[in-house]
Design a protein around this motif. Structure first.
Motif, PDB file in Angstrom:
ATOM      1  N   SER A  25      38.216  30.548  49.911  1.00 17.24           N
ATOM      2  CA  SER A  25      39.092  31.588  49.872  1.00 17.24           C
ATOM      3  C   SER A  25      38.882  32.804  50.558  1.00 17.24           C
ATOM      4  CB  SER A  25      39.492  32.219  48.255  1.00 17.24           C
ATOM      5  OG  SER A  25      39.940  31.005  47.470  1.00 17.24           O
ATOM      6  N   ASP A  64      43.641  36.413  53.568  1.00 22.65           N
ATOM      7  CA  ASP A  64      43.433  38.064  53.786  1.00 22.65           C
ATOM      8  C   ASP A  64      42.667  38.824  52.629  1.00 22.65           C
ATOM      9  OD1 ASP A  64      44.930  40.205  52.829  1.00 22.65           O
ATOM     10  OD2 ASP A  64      46.116  38.348  52.372  1.00 22.65           O
ATOM     11  N   GLU A  65      41.859  39.645  52.927  1.00 21.80           N
ATOM     12  CA  GLU A  65      41.141  40.221  52.197  1.00 21.80           C
ATOM     13  C   GLU A  65      41.821  41.417  50.967  1.00 21.80           C
ATOM     14  OE1 GLU A  65      38.646  43.344  53.773  1.00 21.80           O
ATOM     15  OE2 GLU A  65      37.845  43.923  51.805  1.00 21.80           O
ATOM     16  N   GLU A  66      42.716  41.903  51.719  1.00 21.09           N
ATOM     17  CA  GLU A  66      43.356  42.932  50.596  1.00 21.09           C
ATOM     18  C   GLU A  66      44.269  42.312  49.502  1.00 21.09           C
ATOM     19  OE1 GLU A  66      45.141  46.168  52.455  1.00 21.09           O
ATOM     20  OE2 GLU A  66      43.234  46.740  53.492  1.00 21.09           O
ATOM     21  N   TYR A  67      45.123  41.446  49.883  1.00 21.41           N
ATOM     22  CA  TYR A  67      46.048  40.729  48.922  1.00 21.41           C
ATOM     23  C   TYR A  67      45.784  39.442  48.546  1.00 21.41           C
ATOM     24  CZ  TYR A  67      49.904  39.919  45.996  1.00 21.41           C
ATOM     25  OH  TYR A  67      50.799  39.710  44.851  1.00 21.41           O
ATOM     26  N   TYR A  99      43.190  37.297  48.788  1.00 23.13           N
ATOM     27  CA  TYR A  99      42.048  36.899  48.143  1.00 23.13           C
ATOM     28  C   TYR A  99      41.945  37.646  46.982  1.00 23.13           C
ATOM     29  CZ  TYR A  99      37.348  36.995  46.795  1.00 23.13           C
ATOM     30  OH  TYR A  99      36.009  36.958  46.238  1.00 23.13           O
ATOM     31  N   GLN A 100      42.471  38.945  46.834  1.00 17.12           N
ATOM     32  CA  GLN A 100      41.943  39.612  45.614  1.00 17.12           C
ATOM     33  C   GLN A 100      42.987  39.161  44.378  1.00 17.12           C
ATOM     34  OE1 GLN A 100      39.945  42.032  44.779  1.00 17.12           O
ATOM     35  NE2 GLN A 100      39.253  42.460  46.968  1.00 17.12           N
ATOM     36  N   SER A 101      44.248  38.449  44.839  1.00 14.32           N
ATOM     37  CA  SER A 101      45.123  38.168  43.821  1.00 14.32           C
ATOM     38  C   SER A 101      44.758  36.554  43.155  1.00 14.32           C
ATOM     39  CB  SER A 101      46.421  37.991  44.204  1.00 14.32           C
ATOM     40  OG  SER A 101      46.841  37.297  45.332  1.00 14.32           O
ATOM     41  N   GLY A 102      43.789  35.952  43.673  1.00 12.34           N
ATOM     42  CA  GLY A 102      43.182  34.848  43.312  1.00 12.34           C
ATOM     43  C   GLY A 102      43.862  33.635  43.781  1.00 12.34           C
ATOM     44  N   ARG A 159      39.704  29.269  41.429  1.00 10.76           N
ATOM     45  CA  ARG A 159      38.505  30.072  41.827  1.00 10.76           C
ATOM     46  C   ARG A 159      37.534  30.502  40.493  1.00 10.76           C
ATOM     47  NH1 ARG A 159      41.117  34.114  45.543  1.00 10.76           N
ATOM     48  NH2 ARG A 159      39.277  35.375  44.747  1.00 10.76           N
ATOM     49  N   PHE A 205      39.033  33.037  37.745  1.00 13.21           N
ATOM     50  CA  PHE A 205      40.735  32.751  37.578  1.00 13.21           C
ATOM     51  C   PHE A 205      41.017  31.771  36.639  1.00 13.21           C
ATOM     52  CE2 PHE A 205      40.062  35.429  41.156  1.00 13.21           C
ATOM     53  CZ  PHE A 205      41.127  36.554  41.227  1.00 13.21           C
TER      54      PHE A 205
END
Lengths: 368, 134
Positions: A127, A131-134, A136-139, B66, B69
């Protein structure tokens, strides 16, 4: 005078779950095999290591320098990282250094270990491609993008799931003959369409088989190549492109390469592409202009030989080392050394090396 | 500590507010916000707050998660065409087999994404749920 960049030797290690081998062991094994195939192993001016997940799964930095040291080399060592396209980007870099006259010889070493951790831990590392900001963060995981591309493709071209199974069948059939392949068994339609659903409609058989592996390719300029080996192929052209995917569906980065290298691609007689997912194989073949949109996977028999290695699906998927395997395979086909299914008499072939979703793509065009 | 507070705090506009970039030259929208347009390279870009309302174009149900999650499995993820004309891939929430279908209206909502541990830092972010009346 123009410098000619030649592939003078290559070696591969069978992809598998090598629980007893680390990055270092795999690297040493594959380079020792390479050395045994050369007339003389000239210390390379530069060592380029293609590895994507070294920090995430092996907790390693300065990997290129360490591996060079383990190999008894004091050369300049660089790790080149572009996710699963690391191999292609390392080849691009090596070619550029030789063309520019900065180096006369380059050892490209692809090495990766993906089998130590179970899927949920490895999915975390995979993962990092998002993109790091959304994303990746949202799982999210890359699988869901492949699944959504697949659904878009099915709708647009009115094909059902069995269309994608054609790819798995072809890749498994090819891998049976490749001694370096991970999954050396045939796959039939029933096994594929009843395999585990990963993210609807994406099934287990649509995904590259993660494994551990290493491959090495030695590049030399025409000035020095005969000292190292009498047999060679030459790299005629390299290019790359970067762009996000779209859900039309399409791969603009691959499309851009297809347009740029249109005339060369038309003359190619074999290719190794980055089939991280069966949908990516379909889109890549179409965006490169090798097959008609919406029809690639049902016309595989009418295309040039694609992925006689078995592809990521069945040769296996060794992360950032993949592109180095691909170049070794194309080179070995062209010089008549490949131990698997052969394309006889071929003079031109290419590698398409990309990250998992083909946002960064590299083309390496090789000629006998 | 796996989640560093500054690493989440600095992207609050992306995670909580759906702040995107709109290119004043070519009209292209990118999310998360970026200073340079990916499509035309222009720096004539302004930040806009996306409405968070749109239409579900398609979706998938993922059975692999992951670490961290696992509780959201099976995970519904959609391609959403926001009313501004921008398409986003995002996790869906409050959906199940009976209330999800292509073409429904969806709306952004703030939800817990993950946490460091049972008493650690919690990361919140935007997911999408069916709009009222769907």
């Amino acid at each position: 005078m123009m410098v000619e960049v030649r592939v003078v030797g290559s070696s591969m290690y069978k992809i598998d779950r090598h629980y007893n081998l680390g990055l270092r062991d795999l690297a040493v094994a594959v380079v020792q095999e390479l050395k045994s195939k050369l007339k003389e192993f000239v210390k390379p001016d530069v060592v380029l290591v293609a590895n994507a997940y070294g920090e995430a799964v092996n907790h390693q930095l300065v990997l290129a320098g360490k591996l060079a040291t383990y190999l008894g080399l004091t050369s300049t060592a660089l790790r080149v990282e572009a996710g699963d396209g690391s191999g292609g980007s390392a080849i691009f870099t090596a070619y550029s250094l030789l063309k520019a006259g900065i180096a006369k010889t380059a050892l490209i070493l692809g090495v990766e270990k993906l089998s130590d951790y179970p899927s949920k831990y490895l999915n975390e590392a995979l993962s990092y491609n998002l993109d790091e900001e959304y994303s990746y963060q949202s799982g999210l995981v890359p699988h869901v993008y492949a699944a959504l591309l697949m659904k878009a493709y099915m709708k647009k071209y009115n094909v059902d799931y069995s269309y994608f199974a054609n790819w798995s069948i072809a890749m498994h059939s090819n891998a049976v003959e490749n001694p370096y392949a991970y999954l050396r068994f045939p796959a039939n339609m029933n096994a594929i369409i009843s395999s585990q659903v990963i993210a609807e409609p994406l099934r287990l058989f649509d995904i590259g088989a993660r494994g551990d592996g290493a491959a090495a390719v030695y590049l030399a300029t025409d000035e020095i190549s005969s000292k190292i080996s009498d047999e060679y192929s030459k790299i005629e052209y390299v290019t790359g492109s970067s762009s996000d995917i779209d859900f039309v569906p399409g791969l603009p980065a691959v499309r851009s390469i297809g347009l740029e290298a249109k005339d060369l691609l038309k003359q190619a007689e074999l290719a190794e592409i980055h089939d991280s997912y069966s949908i990516m194989a379909a889109l890549q073949l179409e965006e490169l202009g090798l097959a008609e949109y919406g029809k690639s996977l049902k016309s595989l028999d009418s295309l040039i030989p694609i992925n006689y290695s078995g592809g990521l699906k069945a040769r296996g998927y060794p992360g950032g080392a993949t592109g180095v395997y691909q170049l070794a395979e194309v080179h070995q086909q062209l010089v008549g050394e490949f131990k698997g299914k052969r394309v006889s008499g071929a003079e031109r072939g290419f590698v398409l090396s990309t990250d998992d979703l083909s946002r960064s793509a590299y083309l390496v065009y090789v000629r006998r | 500590m796996k989640i560093a507070p500054p690493s989440v705090w600095r992207i609050k506009d992306s995670l909580y507010n759906l702040i995107a970039a709109k290119c004043e030259d070519c009209g292209n929208i990118t999310f998360p916000y970026q200073q340079i347009c990916s499509k035309c390279g222009s720096t004539n870009v302004k930040s806009i707050k996306l409405s968070g309302e749109g239409t579900l174009i398609d979706y998938t149900v993922s059975y692999q998660a992951r670490e961290g999650f696992e509780k959201v499995l099976p995970m519904y993820v959609g391609i959403i065409r926001l009313d501004e004309g921008f398409t986003i891939v995002a996790p869906l929430t409050d959906v199940n087999e009976s209330n999800i279908k292509e073409g429904i209206r969806v709306k952004a909502t703030l939800r817990k994404l993950r946490s460091d541990s049972s008493n650690g830092l919690i990361v919140y972010g935007v997911k999408f749920r069916p709009a009222e009346g769907q």
